[in-house]
Design an enzyme around this catalytic site. Structure first.
Site, PDB file in Angstrom:
ATOM      1  N   VAL A 105       0.825  -1.201   0.000  1.00  0.00           N
ATOM      2  CA  VAL A 105       0.000   0.000   0.000  1.00  0.00           C
ATOM      3  C   VAL A 105       0.868   1.263   0.000  1.00  0.00           C
ATOM      4  O   VAL A 105       0.352   2.367   0.085  1.00  0.00           O
ATOM      5  CB  VAL A 105      -0.987  -0.009   1.193  1.00  0.00           C
ATOM      6  CG1 VAL A 105      -1.996  -1.131   1.045  1.00  0.00           C
ATOM      7  CG2 VAL A 105      -0.263  -0.137   2.545  1.00  0.00           C
ATOM      8  N   HIS A 121      -4.137  -4.321  -2.999  1.00  0.00           N
ATOM      9  CA  HIS A 121      -4.646  -4.100  -1.639  1.00  0.00           C
ATOM     10  C   HIS A 121      -4.840  -2.618  -1.320  1.00  0.00           C
ATOM     11  O   HIS A 121      -4.852  -2.223  -0.153  1.00  0.00           O
ATOM     12  CB  HIS A 121      -3.710  -4.767  -0.614  1.00  0.00           C
ATOM     13  CG  HIS A 121      -3.766  -6.267  -0.665  1.00  0.00           C
ATOM     14  ND1 HIS A 121      -2.834  -7.092  -0.086  1.00  0.00           N
ATOM     15  CD2 HIS A 121      -4.675  -7.101  -1.232  1.00  0.00           C
ATOM     16  CE1 HIS A 121      -3.162  -8.364  -0.295  1.00  0.00           C
ATOM     17  NE2 HIS A 121      -4.272  -8.398  -0.992  1.00  0.00           N
ATOM     18  N   THR A 202       7.003 -11.831  -1.238  1.00  0.00           N
ATOM     19  CA  THR A 202       5.680 -12.102  -0.673  1.00  0.00           C
ATOM     20  C   THR A 202       5.665 -13.495  -0.057  1.00  0.00           C
ATOM     21  O   THR A 202       6.277 -14.424  -0.591  1.00  0.00           O
ATOM     22  CB  THR A 202       4.553 -11.954  -1.712  1.00  0.00           C
ATOM     23  OG1 THR A 202       3.304 -12.299  -1.091  1.00  0.00           O
ATOM     24  CG2 THR A 202       4.752 -12.831  -2.935  1.00  0.00           C
ATOM     25  N   SER A 203       4.945 -13.607   1.063  1.00  0.00           N
ATOM     26  CA  SER A 203       4.864 -14.908   1.732  1.00  0.00           C
ATOM     27  C   SER A 203       3.907 -15.837   0.995  1.00  0.00           C
ATOM     28  O   SER A 203       3.893 -17.037   1.255  1.00  0.00           O
ATOM     29  CB  SER A 203       4.416 -14.719   3.185  1.00  0.00           C
ATOM     30  OG  SER A 203       3.214 -13.987   3.223  1.00  0.00           O
TER      31      SER A 203
HETATM   32  P1  OAD Z   1       4.463 -10.783   4.347  1.00  0.00           P
HETATM   33  O1  OAD Z   1       4.899  -9.912   5.480  1.00  0.00           O
HETATM   34  O2  OAD Z   1       3.470 -11.854   4.588  1.00  0.00           O
HETATM   35  O3  OAD Z   1       5.733 -11.533   3.736  1.00  0.00           O
HETATM   36  C1  OAD Z   1       6.890 -10.853   3.419  1.00  0.00           C
HETATM   37  C2  OAD Z   1       7.771 -11.797   2.639  1.00  0.00           C
HETATM   38  O4  OAD Z   1       8.911 -11.060   2.221  1.00  0.00           O
HETATM   39  C3  OAD Z   1       8.297 -13.008   3.417  1.00  0.00           C
HETATM   40  O5  OAD Z   1       8.151 -14.177   2.637  1.00  0.00           O
HETATM   41  C4  OAD Z   1       9.776 -12.674   3.647  1.00  0.00           C
HETATM   42  O6  OAD Z   1      10.598 -13.848   3.656  1.00  0.00           O
HETATM   43  C5  OAD Z   1      10.073 -11.834   2.429  1.00  0.00           C
HETATM   44  N1  OAD Z   1      11.147 -10.852   2.613  1.00  0.00           N
HETATM   45  C6  OAD Z   1      11.552 -10.225   3.743  1.00  0.00           C
HETATM   46  N2  OAD Z   1      12.528  -9.362   3.469  1.00  0.00           N
HETATM   47  C7  OAD Z   1      12.759  -9.427   2.131  1.00  0.00           C
HETATM   48  C8  OAD Z   1      13.622  -8.746   1.233  1.00  0.00           C
HETATM   49  N3  OAD Z   1      14.461  -7.820   1.662  1.00  0.00           N
HETATM   50  N4  OAD Z   1      13.563  -9.071  -0.075  1.00  0.00           N
HETATM   51  C9  OAD Z   1      12.710 -10.010  -0.533  1.00  0.00           C
HETATM   52  N5  OAD Z   1      11.862 -10.677   0.270  1.00  0.00           N
HETATM   53  C10 OAD Z   1      11.873 -10.394   1.576  1.00  0.00           C
HETATM   54  O7  OAD Z   1       4.019  -9.796   3.195  1.00  0.00           O
HETATM   55  P2  OAD Z   1       3.042 -10.032   1.979  1.00  0.00           P
HETATM   56  O8  OAD Z   1       3.279 -11.363   1.352  1.00  0.00           O
HETATM   57  O9  OAD Z   1       3.128  -8.827   1.133  1.00  0.00           O
HETATM   58  O10 OAD Z   1      -2.674  -7.752   3.164  1.00  0.00           O
HETATM   59  O11 OAD Z   1       1.662 -10.070   2.696  1.00  0.00           O
HETATM   60  C11 OAD Z   1       0.538 -10.210   1.909  1.00  0.00           C
HETATM   61  C12 OAD Z   1      -0.587  -9.453   2.506  1.00  0.00           C
HETATM   62  O12 OAD Z   1      -0.785  -9.891   3.840  1.00  0.00           O
HETATM   63  C13 OAD Z   1      -0.361  -7.958   2.658  1.00  0.00           C
HETATM   64  O13 OAD Z   1      -0.626  -7.231   1.484  1.00  0.00           O
HETATM   65  C14 OAD Z   1      -1.343  -7.631   3.698  1.00  0.00           C
HETATM   66  C15 OAD Z   1      -1.014  -8.747   4.667  1.00  0.00           C
HETATM   67  O14 OAD Z   1      -1.923  -9.090   5.544  1.00  0.00           O
HETATM   68  C16 OAD Z   1      -3.635  -6.856   3.471  1.00  0.00           C
HETATM   69  O15 OAD Z   1      -3.401  -5.899   4.162  1.00  0.00           O
HETATM   70  C17 OAD Z   1      -4.964  -7.162   2.873  1.00  0.00           C
END
Ligand code: OAD
Length: 263
Positions: A105, A121, A202-203
């Protein structure tokens, strides 16, 4: 030190005509924006992001939730795009038919030069009123979030809609809410028609967004992942690059440029 790409990792990108870069919170981590799985810090350490980002939380305590978003917006305003965001914009320059789809966001893709990222989102910068026909609203001129407090974690009353007087809410998708239809349609169309989908930071556990790389894989695209950790998306990825966005993406772009023969 430059990231050592496995041989041929950049070949799919070098050959692609249509690319999707699908990003999550890890993309902005190296800009200092915490991911969703990080613990909240400072003023907000007592709270859980999963409990603040809900319609119920806003209904119960609008000042608390608006204050949290003001604080997040202030942090994002101070953050700068990192080399991962810049490399994403470079992919768009390299392969003009590239669509950036983000779950973030923040506005760091835009500030790095990405043309019009699809915000699945929503955005911290597009508040709207809570009324059913939801008028867009202007952001308050002074961000209060950082300085508010020390009372209950930086409460800030949300503004009222100029048109109908309803409360203004953040323009983001909360847990339990539907994704913006136009953004979801654009994302699915891009996923179905791309040759390469690059999923970054992304996770891959929050649906329906996490469906996007899976749709691309089912439609025959080469799916590649950049993440320091394994994720449930590993299984659909032909190439898993373990490393951070700011580290891996510039190396990938440089190698793709070499493969294409541009500088
Ligand atoms: P997450 O916080 O779930 O996951 C972050 C991911 O980034 C993890 O898999 C980490 O291993 C990886 N990570 C961390 N540091 C990194 C880096 N420097 N480079 C590359 N990867 C790295 O975030 P999202 O997958 O974005 O939704 O979460 C998805 C959604 O869940 C968000 O948009 C939000 C949340 O709840 C809503 O708000 C609707």
């Amino acid at each position: 030190m430059e990231y050592a790409l496995p041989p041929d990792a950049a070949a799919p990108l070098g050959q692609a005509r249509r690319v999707v870069v699908f990003t999550g919170a890890g993309m902005s981590a190296e800009s200092g924006v915490p991911t969703f799985r990080d613990d909240l810090t400072g003023l907000w350490a007592r709270f859980d992001a999963m409990q603040l980002a809900t319609p119920e939380a806003f209904h119960t305590d609008p000042d608390l939730v608006w204050g949290w978003y003001e604080w997040r917006r202030a942090r994002v305003r101070r953050a700068k795009p990192n080399p991962g965001h810049l490399a994403t914009a470079a992919i768009e320059a390299l392969v003009p038919d590239t669509v950036v789809i983000t779950q973030n966001v923040d506005d760091l893709h835009e500030r790095a030069g990405s043309r019009s990222p699809v915000h699945l989102h929503g955005s911290l910068f597009a508040p709207r009123c809570i009324a059913e026909d939801a008028h867009p609203a202007a952001l308050p001129e002074t961000p209060h979030g950082e300085t508010a407090g020390p009372d209950e974690g930086g409460r800030v009353p949300p503004p009222r809609c100029r048109h109908c007087g309803a409360l203004v809410r953040p323009g983001v998708v909360w847990f339990g809410e539907a994704l913006p239809e136009a953004a979801l349609t654009a994302a699915v169309e891009a996923a179905v028609s791309c040759d390469v989908l690059l999923t970054v930071g992304t996770s891959g556990v929050v649906y329906p967004a996490a469906e996007i790389p899976r749709i691309a894989a089912r439609s025959g695209a080469t799916v590649m992942q950049v993440n320091p950790e394994p994720t449930p998306l590993d299984e659909v990825c032909a190439i898993n690059l373990r490393g951070t966005a700011a580290h891996v993406l510039p190396a990938l772009v440089a190698a793709a440029r070499d493969a294409i023969g541009t500088t």
